[in-house]
Motif scaffolding. Structure first.
Motif, PDB file in Angstrom:
ATOM      1  N   ASP A  56      43.701   8.519  15.994  1.00 12.17           N
ATOM      2  CA  ASP A  56      43.515   7.954  15.229  1.00 12.17           C
ATOM      3  C   ASP A  56      43.955   6.302  15.272  1.00 12.17           C
ATOM      4  O   ASP A  56      44.885   6.131  15.949  1.00 12.17           O
ATOM      5  N   GLU A  58      45.680   2.738  15.065  1.00 12.75           N
ATOM      6  CA  GLU A  58      46.850   2.767  14.028  1.00 12.75           C
ATOM      7  C   GLU A  58      46.790   2.492  12.814  1.00 12.75           C
ATOM      8  O   GLU A  58      45.617   0.987  12.707  1.00 12.75           O
ATOM      9  N   ALA A  59      47.597   2.344  11.452  1.00 12.71           N
ATOM     10  CA  ALA A  59      47.115   1.867  10.330  1.00 12.71           C
ATOM     11  C   ALA A  59      48.072   0.516  10.189  1.00 12.71           C
ATOM     12  O   ALA A  59      49.498   0.674  10.874  1.00 12.71           O
ATOM     13  N   THR A  61      50.420  -1.590   7.694  1.00 17.38           N
ATOM     14  CA  THR A  61      51.673  -1.312   7.022  1.00 17.38           C
ATOM     15  C   THR A  61      52.259  -2.448   7.183  1.00 17.38           C
ATOM     16  O   THR A  61      51.927  -3.990   7.823  1.00 17.38           O
ATOM     17  N   ASP A  95      41.857   0.728   1.115  1.00 14.35           N
ATOM     18  CA  ASP A  95      41.991   0.575   2.907  1.00 14.35           C
ATOM     19  C   ASP A  95      42.767  -0.376   3.060  1.00 14.35           C
ATOM     20  O   ASP A  95      42.674  -1.266   4.247  1.00 14.35           O
ATOM     21  N   SER A 118      42.457  -6.611   4.595  1.00 12.16           N
ATOM     22  CA  SER A 118      41.968  -5.245   4.310  1.00 12.16           C
ATOM     23  C   SER A 118      40.276  -5.367   5.077  1.00 12.16           C
ATOM     24  O   SER A 118      39.512  -6.603   5.138  1.00 12.16           O
ATOM     25  N   TRP A 187      46.423  -8.588  12.125  1.00 10.90           N
ATOM     26  CA  TRP A 187      45.688  -7.930  12.433  1.00 10.90           C
ATOM     27  C   TRP A 187      44.300  -7.873  12.359  1.00 10.90           C
ATOM     28  O   TRP A 187      43.980  -8.701  11.768  1.00 10.90           O
ATOM     29  N   PRO A 188      43.245  -7.181  12.755  1.00  8.05           N
ATOM     30  CA  PRO A 188      43.634  -5.739  13.390  1.00  8.05           C
ATOM     31  C   PRO A 188      43.962  -6.018  15.101  1.00  8.05           C
ATOM     32  O   PRO A 188      44.052  -7.620  15.510  1.00  8.05           O
TER      33      PRO A 188
END
Length: 189
Positions: A56, A58-59, A61, A95, A118, A187-188
């Motif tokens: 997956d 990376e989310a 944070t 998300d 987002s 990010w991203p």
């Protein structure tokens, strides 16, 4: 039984094909034995594609949205964060992540810094931009980036007079309490 060069070639070709698709069968002890039956394991048939990687992504944070050195500086100052979602037109964006850094331990968090990110689709981005402009925010476009800023109406502004600012790029929106603060968002990745 007499073998010809054609028969030997066919046997070699059949052996090579079998070796590519399954473990090599045990050598036959008799020339009249039937050809081995190849049974595929589930998911390994010749008509199935190789499995896709399952890692997956990376989310985002509050710890990885910003440079590690900045997070360390905040922590050394005694700051921590409160995490929430970035608000869209009439509801939080799915998300999304919004991190409000401040000195919450001493209950004197008069100064905070806000960073958010987002994913966003084109229709939601357009609706959000239109709603902010209708509330008096200013829209600026530079190359393929749309900035929507509250400008000097914000409590905190950067050296160029920009306060709370959204940055819209294809597929995502980011937010900081100043336009200059958007540079810190990583990010991203």
């Amino acid at each position: 039984m007499k073998r010809t060069a054609g028969t030997a070639t066919l046997l070699l070709l059949a052996g090579a094909l079998a070796a590519c698709s399954s473990p090599a069968p045990a050598p036959a002890t008799s020339t009249s034995a039937p050809a081995p039956t190849i049974t595929a394991q589930p998911g390994t048939g010749s008509n199935t594609a190789p499995p896709e990687p399952t890692a997956d992504p990376e989310a985002a944070t509050c710890e990885n949205l910003l440079p590690a050195t900045l997070v360390t500086q905040f922590e050394e100052m005694g700051w921590s964060y409160q995490q929430s979602q970035l608000f869209g037109v009439d509801a939080p964006l799915p998300d999304s992540i919004q991190c409000t850094w401040g000195d919450y331990a001493s209950h004197s968090s008069e100064s905070v810094q806000i960073y958010a990110w987002s994913p966003i689709d084109d229709a939601t981005a357009t609706a959000m931009q239109d709603a902010l402009v209708a509330q008096g925010w200013t829209r600026e476009v530079k190359d393929d980036v749309v900035y929507i800023t509250a400008g000097d109406r914000s409590a905190v502004v950067d050296e160029n007079g920009y306060g709370m600012t959204y940055k819209f790029v294809e597929g995502s929106v980011s937010y900081a309490d100043t336009k200059q603060g958007l540079v810190l968002l990583q990010w991203p990745r």
